[in-house]
Design an enzyme around this catalytic site. Structure first.
Site, short mmCIF file in Angstrom:
data_model
loop_
_atom_site.label_atom_id
_atom_site.label_comp_id
_atom_site.label_asym_id
_atom_site.label_seq_id
_atom_site.Cartn_x
_atom_site.Cartn_y
_atom_site.Cartn_z
N LYS A 188 0.82 -1.26 -0.03
CA LYS A 188 0.19 -0.10 -0.01
C LYS A 188 0.92 1.27 0.00
O LYS A 188 2.07 1.16 -0.25
CB LYS A 188 -0.84 -0.08 1.22
CG LYS A 188 -1.87 -1.26 1.21
CD LYS A 188 -2.70 -1.37 0.03
CE LYS A 188 -3.61 -2.79 -0.15
NZ LYS A 188 -4.37 -3.38 0.89
C1 LIG Z 1 -5.28 -4.38 1.39
C2 LIG Z 1 -6.89 -4.27 1.38
C3 LIG Z 1 -7.55 -4.45 2.58
C4 LIG Z 1 -6.99 -5.22 3.65
O1 LIG Z 1 -6.06 -4.54 4.07
P1 LIG Z 1 -5.11 -5.55 5.24
O2 LIG Z 1 -4.27 -4.33 5.95
O3 LIG Z 1 -4.54 -6.45 4.47
O4 LIG Z 1 -6.04 -6.09 6.09
C5 LIG Z 1 -9.10 -4.14 2.45
N1 LIG Z 1 -9.37 -3.63 1.25
C6 LIG Z 1 -8.63 -3.21 0.27
C7 LIG Z 1 -9.52 -2.68 -0.86
C8 LIG Z 1 -7.49 -3.59 0.27
O5 LIG Z 1 -6.73 -3.39 -0.94
#
Ligand SMILES: *Cc1c(COP(=O)(O)O)cnc(C)c1O
Length: 389
Positions: A188
Protein backbone atom coordinates in the site's frame (compact mmCIF):
# COMPACT_ATOMS: atom_id res chain seq x y z
CA UNK A 1 12.84 -8.98 -11.76
CA UNK A 2 10.30 -6.15 -11.53
CA UNK A 3 7.66 -6.80 -8.81
CA UNK A 4 4.18 -5.31 -9.15
CA UNK A 5 4.57 -3.62 -5.76
CA UNK A 6 7.16 -3.25 -3.04
CA UNK A 7 7.70 -1.29 0.18
CA UNK A 8 10.20 1.57 0.31
CA UNK A 9 12.33 1.31 3.47
CA UNK A 10 15.20 3.68 4.27
CA UNK A 11 17.48 4.32 7.25
CA UNK A 12 14.92 6.63 8.93
CA UNK A 13 12.43 3.73 9.01
CA UNK A 14 15.01 1.36 10.47
CA UNK A 15 16.13 3.90 13.09
CA UNK A 16 12.51 4.54 14.16
CA UNK A 17 11.87 0.83 14.75
CA UNK A 18 15.15 0.31 16.59
CA UNK A 19 14.39 3.28 18.86
CA UNK A 20 11.10 1.65 19.95
CA UNK A 21 12.85 -1.65 20.64
CA UNK A 22 15.19 0.20 23.02
CA UNK A 23 12.30 2.06 24.70
CA UNK A 24 9.94 1.15 27.55
CA UNK A 25 6.88 0.54 25.38
CA UNK A 26 6.43 -2.11 22.70
CA UNK A 27 2.65 -1.73 22.64
CA UNK A 28 0.04 0.77 23.91
CA UNK A 29 2.82 3.35 24.15
CA UNK A 30 3.58 6.81 22.78
CA UNK A 31 4.37 5.72 19.19
CA UNK A 32 0.74 4.66 18.77
CA UNK A 33 -0.54 8.07 19.89
CA UNK A 34 1.96 9.82 17.62
CA UNK A 35 1.05 7.71 14.57
CA UNK A 36 -2.67 8.22 15.14
CA UNK A 37 -2.19 12.00 15.55
CA UNK A 38 0.01 12.26 12.46
CA UNK A 39 -2.41 10.25 10.32
CA UNK A 40 -5.41 12.28 11.50
CA UNK A 41 -3.53 15.51 10.71
CA UNK A 42 -2.45 14.29 7.26
CA UNK A 43 -5.97 13.17 6.32
CA UNK A 44 -7.79 16.07 7.97
CA UNK A 45 -9.87 13.90 10.31
CA UNK A 46 -10.58 14.56 14.00
CA UNK A 47 -9.94 11.01 15.25
CA UNK A 48 -7.73 8.14 14.13
CA UNK A 49 -7.90 4.65 15.64
CA UNK A 50 -5.05 2.32 14.66
CA UNK A 51 -5.57 -1.43 14.26
CA UNK A 52 -3.55 -4.56 13.57
CA UNK A 53 -4.57 -4.43 9.88
CA UNK A 54 -7.24 -2.88 7.67
CA UNK A 55 -9.40 -6.01 7.79
CA UNK A 56 -9.59 -5.62 11.59
CA UNK A 57 -10.30 -1.89 11.14
CA UNK A 58 -13.18 -2.73 8.76
CA UNK A 59 -14.53 -5.24 11.29
CA UNK A 60 -14.53 -2.75 14.20
CA UNK A 61 -16.02 -0.10 11.88
CA UNK A 62 -18.96 -2.44 11.24
CA UNK A 63 -19.34 -3.15 14.95
CA UNK A 64 -19.01 0.54 15.86
CA UNK A 65 -21.97 1.18 13.53
CA UNK A 66 -23.81 -1.68 15.22
CA UNK A 67 -23.96 -3.92 12.14
CA UNK A 68 -25.34 -7.31 13.09
CA UNK A 69 -27.73 -10.10 12.09
CA UNK A 70 -30.61 -8.84 9.93
CA UNK A 71 -28.58 -5.93 8.51
CA UNK A 72 -27.42 -5.51 4.92
CA UNK A 73 -24.03 -4.12 3.90
CA UNK A 74 -23.30 -3.26 0.27
CA UNK A 75 -19.90 -2.91 -1.33
CA UNK A 76 -18.28 -3.14 -4.76
CA UNK A 77 -17.48 -6.52 -6.33
CA UNK A 78 -14.19 -5.14 -7.73
CA UNK A 79 -12.33 -5.16 -4.41
CA UNK A 80 -10.32 -7.25 -2.03
CA UNK A 81 -12.29 -9.85 -0.05
CA UNK A 82 -12.06 -7.90 3.23
CA UNK A 83 -14.41 -5.15 1.97
CA UNK A 84 -17.25 -7.68 2.07
CA UNK A 85 -16.08 -10.20 4.67
CA UNK A 86 -16.20 -7.56 7.44
CA UNK A 87 -20.01 -7.58 7.26
CA UNK A 88 -20.24 -11.37 7.32
CA UNK A 89 -18.06 -11.41 10.49
CA UNK A 90 -20.92 -9.53 12.17
CA UNK A 91 -23.64 -11.91 10.99
CA UNK A 92 -24.94 -9.33 8.50
CA UNK A 93 -25.72 -10.03 4.85
CA UNK A 94 -23.68 -8.70 1.94
CA UNK A 95 -24.75 -7.46 -1.46
CA UNK A 96 -22.82 -5.70 -4.21
CA UNK A 97 -23.26 -2.65 -6.42
CA UNK A 98 -21.79 -2.93 -9.92
CA UNK A 99 -18.92 -0.70 -11.04
CA UNK A 100 -18.65 2.27 -13.35
CA UNK A 101 -16.85 0.95 -16.47
CA UNK A 102 -14.70 4.10 -16.66
CA UNK A 103 -13.34 4.26 -13.09
CA UNK A 104 -13.89 0.61 -12.00
CA UNK A 105 -15.33 2.10 -8.78
CA UNK A 106 -18.83 1.54 -7.38
CA UNK A 107 -21.22 3.28 -9.78
CA UNK A 108 -23.29 5.98 -8.07
CA UNK A 109 -25.96 5.45 -10.74
CA UNK A 110 -26.12 1.69 -10.12
CA UNK A 111 -26.30 2.43 -6.39
CA UNK A 112 -29.28 4.77 -6.93
CA UNK A 113 -31.14 2.12 -8.95
CA UNK A 114 -30.47 -0.61 -6.44
CA UNK A 115 -31.58 1.60 -3.53
CA UNK A 116 -34.89 2.43 -5.25
CA UNK A 117 -35.55 -1.28 -5.60
CA UNK A 118 -34.41 -2.08 -2.05
CA UNK A 119 -36.67 0.66 -0.67
CA UNK A 120 -39.65 -0.99 -2.41
CA UNK A 121 -38.99 -4.38 -0.81
CA UNK A 122 -37.78 -3.02 2.57
CA UNK A 123 -34.20 -4.25 2.28
CA UNK A 124 -32.21 -1.04 2.48
CA UNK A 125 -28.57 -1.34 3.55
CA UNK A 126 -27.40 -0.16 6.96
CA UNK A 127 -23.90 0.54 5.64
CA UNK A 128 -22.43 1.05 2.16
CA UNK A 129 -18.68 0.48 1.67
CA UNK A 130 -17.38 2.35 -1.39
CA UNK A 131 -13.84 1.24 -2.30
CA UNK A 132 -11.44 3.78 -3.82
CA UNK A 133 -10.06 1.30 -6.33
CA UNK A 134 -6.43 1.72 -7.36
CA UNK A 135 -6.34 4.90 -5.25
CA UNK A 136 -8.91 6.82 -7.29
CA UNK A 137 -11.73 8.17 -5.08
CA UNK A 138 -15.31 7.10 -5.85
CA UNK A 139 -17.90 9.74 -6.75
CA UNK A 140 -18.58 10.51 -3.11
CA UNK A 141 -20.88 13.53 -3.46
CA UNK A 142 -23.76 11.60 -5.11
CA UNK A 143 -23.13 8.61 -2.81
CA UNK A 144 -23.37 10.91 0.24
CA UNK A 145 -26.62 12.41 -1.12
CA UNK A 146 -28.07 8.92 -1.39
CA UNK A 147 -26.89 8.12 2.16
CA UNK A 148 -28.87 11.10 3.44
CA UNK A 149 -31.96 10.18 1.42
CA UNK A 150 -31.97 6.47 2.33
CA UNK A 151 -30.41 6.65 5.80
CA UNK A 152 -27.35 4.42 5.48
CA UNK A 153 -23.86 5.00 6.90
CA UNK A 154 -20.76 5.20 4.69
CA UNK A 155 -17.53 3.36 5.48
CA UNK A 156 -14.95 4.22 2.83
CA UNK A 157 -12.47 1.43 2.13
CA UNK A 158 -9.48 3.68 1.43
CA UNK A 159 -6.91 0.89 1.68
CA UNK A 160 -5.58 2.12 -1.72
CA UNK A 161 -6.16 5.81 -1.25
CA UNK A 162 -4.01 7.37 1.48
CA UNK A 163 -3.14 10.80 0.07
CA UNK A 164 -5.83 10.78 -2.63
CA UNK A 165 -8.16 13.78 -2.82
CA UNK A 166 -11.79 14.21 -3.88
CA UNK A 167 -13.00 17.72 -4.80
CA UNK A 168 -9.79 19.03 -3.22
CA UNK A 169 -10.41 17.43 0.21
CA UNK A 170 -8.14 14.59 1.35
CA UNK A 171 -9.70 11.13 1.62
CA UNK A 172 -10.33 10.66 5.33
CA UNK A 173 -11.44 14.24 6.01
CA UNK A 174 -14.90 12.80 6.52
CA UNK A 175 -16.99 15.17 4.43
CA UNK A 176 -18.56 12.21 2.64
CA UNK A 177 -18.07 9.28 5.02
CA UNK A 178 -18.73 8.27 8.62
CA UNK A 179 -15.57 6.15 8.85
CA UNK A 180 -12.59 5.83 6.51
CA UNK A 181 -10.32 2.75 6.55
CA UNK A 182 -6.62 2.76 5.63
CA UNK A 183 -4.26 -0.20 5.14
CA UNK A 184 -0.52 -0.25 5.77
CA UNK A 185 0.23 -3.61 4.15
CA UNK A 186 3.63 -3.48 2.36
CA UNK A 187 2.08 -3.03 -1.09
CA UNK A 188 0.00 0.00 0.00
CA UNK A 189 0.98 3.71 -0.07
CA UNK A 190 2.87 3.54 3.27
CA UNK A 191 3.57 0.44 5.33
CA UNK A 192 3.82 -0.70 8.93
CA UNK A 193 4.37 -4.36 7.91
CA UNK A 194 0.78 -5.15 8.84
CA UNK A 195 -1.47 -2.35 10.00
CA UNK A 196 -4.63 -0.37 9.50
CA UNK A 197 -6.45 2.73 10.68
CA UNK A 198 -10.05 3.89 11.06
CA UNK A 199 -10.62 7.66 10.72
CA UNK A 200 -13.73 9.51 11.83
CA UNK A 201 -14.90 12.97 12.88
CA UNK A 202 -17.48 11.53 15.28
CA UNK A 203 -16.32 11.33 18.92
CA UNK A 204 -18.89 8.64 19.76
CA UNK A 205 -17.80 6.44 16.83
CA UNK A 206 -14.13 6.93 17.76
CA UNK A 207 -14.92 5.76 21.29
CA UNK A 208 -16.74 2.68 19.96
CA UNK A 209 -13.91 1.88 17.53
CA UNK A 210 -11.46 1.93 20.48
CA UNK A 211 -13.81 -0.22 22.54
CA UNK A 212 -14.11 -2.94 19.89
CA UNK A 213 -10.37 -2.80 19.16
CA UNK A 214 -9.60 -3.92 22.69
CA UNK A 215 -12.00 -6.57 24.04
CA UNK A 216 -14.96 -4.21 24.53
CA UNK A 217 -13.20 -3.09 27.72
CA UNK A 218 -13.44 0.38 29.22
CA UNK A 219 -11.82 2.20 32.13
CA UNK A 220 -14.13 5.18 31.59
CA UNK A 221 -16.60 5.28 34.51
CA UNK A 222 -19.07 7.22 32.33
CA UNK A 223 -19.44 4.17 30.08
CA UNK A 224 -19.73 1.58 32.86
CA UNK A 225 -22.94 -0.23 33.75
CA UNK A 226 -22.29 0.39 37.46
CA UNK A 227 -19.98 2.44 39.66
CA UNK A 228 -16.30 1.31 39.58
CA UNK A 229 -15.08 -0.80 42.54
CA UNK A 230 -11.86 1.23 42.68
CA UNK A 231 -9.10 2.81 40.62
CA UNK A 232 -8.05 -0.61 39.21
CA UNK A 233 -11.49 -1.23 37.79
CA UNK A 234 -12.46 -1.95 34.19
CA UNK A 235 -15.62 -3.31 32.64
CA UNK A 236 -16.36 -5.27 29.50
CA UNK A 237 -19.43 -3.65 27.97
CA UNK A 238 -19.26 -5.08 24.39
CA UNK A 239 -17.82 -8.23 22.79
CA UNK A 240 -14.60 -6.78 21.35
CA UNK A 241 -11.35 -8.17 20.02
CA UNK A 242 -7.62 -7.70 20.38
CA UNK A 243 -6.92 -5.75 17.18
CA UNK A 244 -4.28 -3.40 18.61
CA UNK A 245 -1.29 -2.23 16.59
CA UNK A 246 2.11 -2.39 18.33
CA UNK A 247 4.44 0.59 18.92
CA UNK A 248 7.01 -1.15 16.71
CA UNK A 249 4.59 -0.96 13.78
CA UNK A 250 3.42 2.54 14.68
CA UNK A 251 7.00 3.90 14.78
CA UNK A 252 7.54 2.55 11.27
CA UNK A 253 4.25 4.20 10.29
CA UNK A 254 5.41 7.60 11.61
CA UNK A 255 8.67 7.38 9.69
CA UNK A 256 6.80 6.33 6.53
CA UNK A 257 4.23 9.10 6.88
CA UNK A 258 7.06 11.68 6.93
CA UNK A 259 7.90 10.46 3.41
CA UNK A 260 4.35 10.10 2.07
CA UNK A 261 4.38 13.26 -0.06
CA UNK A 262 7.45 11.95 -1.90
CA UNK A 263 5.80 8.53 -2.34
CA UNK A 264 2.66 10.13 -3.80
CA UNK A 265 4.56 12.46 -6.12
CA UNK A 266 6.60 9.52 -7.34
CA UNK A 267 3.54 7.33 -8.03
CA UNK A 268 1.81 10.17 -9.90
CA UNK A 269 4.90 10.83 -12.01
CA UNK A 270 5.23 7.12 -12.86
CA UNK A 271 1.54 6.94 -13.80
CA UNK A 272 1.98 9.92 -16.14
CA UNK A 273 4.98 8.18 -17.70
CA UNK A 274 2.92 4.99 -18.26
CA UNK A 275 0.06 7.09 -19.71
CA UNK A 276 2.40 8.62 -22.29
CA UNK A 277 4.31 5.42 -23.08
CA UNK A 278 1.14 3.34 -23.59
CA UNK A 279 -1.03 5.95 -25.33
CA UNK A 280 -0.82 4.44 -28.84
CA UNK A 281 -1.23 0.78 -27.83
CA UNK A 282 -4.37 -1.37 -28.10
CA UNK A 283 -5.15 -1.23 -24.39
CA UNK A 284 -7.08 0.96 -21.93
CA UNK A 285 -5.09 3.11 -19.48
CA UNK A 286 -6.75 4.20 -16.20
CA UNK A 287 -9.23 7.02 -16.88
CA UNK A 288 -9.34 9.69 -14.17
CA UNK A 289 -12.52 11.40 -12.99
CA UNK A 290 -12.08 15.20 -12.97
CA UNK A 291 -13.17 15.37 -9.28
CA UNK A 292 -10.58 12.81 -8.17
CA UNK A 293 -6.82 12.88 -7.67
CA UNK A 294 -5.60 9.29 -7.36
CA UNK A 295 -2.93 8.02 -4.98
CA UNK A 296 -2.08 5.43 -7.70
CA UNK A 297 -1.80 2.42 -5.44
CA UNK A 298 -2.26 0.48 -8.69
CA UNK A 299 -1.88 1.22 -12.38
CA UNK A 300 -4.61 -1.02 -13.82
CA UNK A 301 -4.94 -1.43 -17.59
CA UNK A 302 -7.43 -3.41 -19.67
CA UNK A 303 -5.85 -5.46 -22.40
CA UNK A 304 -7.26 -8.02 -24.85
CA UNK A 305 -5.73 -11.50 -24.64
CA UNK A 306 -4.98 -10.75 -20.99
CA UNK A 307 -3.91 -14.33 -20.15
CA UNK A 308 -1.32 -14.34 -22.95
CA UNK A 309 -0.03 -10.89 -22.01
CA UNK A 310 0.19 -11.88 -18.31
CA UNK A 311 2.18 -15.02 -19.18
CA UNK A 312 4.49 -13.19 -21.56
CA UNK A 313 5.26 -10.44 -19.02
CA UNK A 314 5.98 -12.99 -16.28
CA UNK A 315 8.21 -14.76 -18.83
CA UNK A 316 10.24 -11.55 -18.92
CA UNK A 317 10.30 -11.36 -15.11
CA UNK A 318 7.76 -8.52 -15.00
CA UNK A 319 5.42 -9.61 -12.20
CA UNK A 320 2.09 -8.06 -13.12
CA UNK A 321 -1.02 -8.96 -11.10
CA UNK A 322 -4.79 -9.00 -11.57
CA UNK A 323 -7.04 -6.80 -9.39
CA UNK A 324 -9.65 -8.07 -8.76
CA UNK A 325 -11.38 -11.38 -9.26
CA UNK A 326 -14.93 -10.13 -8.50
CA UNK A 327 -15.73 -11.03 -4.89
CA UNK A 328 -19.15 -12.45 -5.80
CA UNK A 329 -17.49 -15.08 -8.02
CA UNK A 330 -15.46 -16.57 -5.14
CA UNK A 331 -16.70 -20.05 -4.15
CA UNK A 332 -17.60 -18.79 -0.66
CA UNK A 333 -19.84 -16.07 -2.11
CA UNK A 334 -21.30 -18.44 -4.71
CA UNK A 335 -22.35 -20.63 -1.80
CA UNK A 336 -24.33 -17.60 -0.57
CA UNK A 337 -26.21 -17.48 -3.88
CA UNK A 338 -24.13 -15.17 -6.10
CA UNK A 339 -22.99 -16.23 -9.55
CA UNK A 340 -21.71 -15.21 -12.98
CA UNK A 341 -23.76 -12.47 -14.63
CA UNK A 342 -24.78 -10.82 -11.35
CA UNK A 343 -22.46 -7.81 -11.78
CA UNK A 344 -21.59 -7.71 -15.49
CA UNK A 345 -19.43 -4.57 -15.49
CA UNK A 346 -17.14 -5.96 -12.77
CA UNK A 347 -16.95 -9.26 -14.64
CA UNK A 348 -16.23 -7.55 -17.98
CA UNK A 349 -13.48 -5.46 -16.39
CA UNK A 350 -11.94 -8.50 -14.65
CA UNK A 351 -11.72 -10.39 -17.97
CA UNK A 352 -9.18 -7.86 -19.28
CA UNK A 353 -7.67 -6.39 -16.10
CA UNK A 354 -3.93 -6.26 -15.54
CA UNK A 355 -2.07 -4.24 -12.89
CA UNK A 356 1.33 -3.03 -14.08
CA UNK A 357 4.22 -2.57 -11.63
CA UNK A 358 3.66 0.55 -9.48
CA UNK A 359 5.55 1.57 -6.33
CA UNK A 360 7.55 4.55 -5.13
CA UNK A 361 10.97 3.01 -5.80
CA UNK A 362 10.08 1.86 -9.34
CA UNK A 363 12.49 3.53 -11.77
CA UNK A 364 11.62 5.41 -14.96
CA UNK A 365 13.71 2.82 -16.82
CA UNK A 366 11.48 0.08 -15.34
CA UNK A 367 8.37 1.84 -16.65
CA UNK A 368 10.02 2.09 -20.07
CA UNK A 369 10.94 -1.59 -19.92
CA UNK A 370 7.37 -2.62 -19.03
CA UNK A 371 5.92 -0.40 -21.76
CA UNK A 372 8.45 -1.72 -24.32
CA UNK A 373 7.67 -5.32 -23.35
CA UNK A 374 3.92 -4.68 -23.71
CA UNK A 375 4.48 -3.12 -27.14
CA UNK A 376 6.43 -6.18 -28.35
CA UNK A 377 4.02 -8.70 -26.83
CA UNK A 378 0.95 -7.01 -28.35
CA UNK A 379 2.68 -6.87 -31.77
CA UNK A 380 3.45 -10.62 -31.54
CA UNK A 381 -0.16 -11.40 -30.62
CA UNK A 382 -1.35 -9.28 -33.57
CA UNK A 383 0.99 -11.09 -35.98
CA UNK A 384 -0.15 -14.46 -34.66
CA UNK A 385 -3.79 -13.44 -35.11
CA UNK A 386 -3.08 -12.38 -38.72
CA UNK A 387 -1.28 -15.68 -39.45
CA UNK A 388 -4.05 -17.74 -37.88
CA UNK A 389 -6.80 -15.61 -39.48
C1 LIG B 1 -5.35 -4.42 1.31
C2 LIG B 1 -6.80 -4.22 1.32
C3 LIG B 1 -7.60 -4.48 2.44
C4 LIG B 1 -7.10 -5.21 3.65
O1 LIG B 1 -5.98 -4.65 4.20
P1 LIG B 1 -5.15 -5.45 5.30
O2 LIG B 1 -4.38 -4.35 5.97
O3 LIG B 1 -4.25 -6.39 4.52
O4 LIG B 1 -6.08 -6.16 6.17
C5 LIG B 1 -8.93 -4.13 2.40
N1 LIG B 1 -9.48 -3.58 1.32
C6 LIG B 1 -8.75 -3.34 0.21
C7 LIG B 1 -9.43 -2.70 -0.96
C8 LIG B 1 -7.40 -3.67 0.16
O5 LIG B 1 -6.70 -3.47 -0.95
Amino acid sequence: MIPYARQSIDQSDIDAVVAVLRSDWLTAGPAIDRFEEMTAAFCGSRFAVSASNATAALHIAMRALDVGPGDWVWTAPNSFLASANCALYCGAQVDFVDIDPRTYNMSAQALRGKLEEAARCGRLPKVVVPVHFAGQPCEMAPIKELAERYGFAIVEDAAHALGATYRDAPIGAGRYADITILSFHPVKIITTGEGGMALTNDAKLAERLRLFRSHGMTRDAALMASAPDGPWYYQQIELGFNYRMTDIHAALGCAQLRRVDDFLARRRALAARYDAALADLDLVTPWQHPDALSAYHLYPIQVPERALVYQALWGRDIRVQVHYIPIHLQPYYRSLGFGPGDFPEAERYYAQALSLPMFADLRESDVDEVAGALREILATIDRRAVTLG
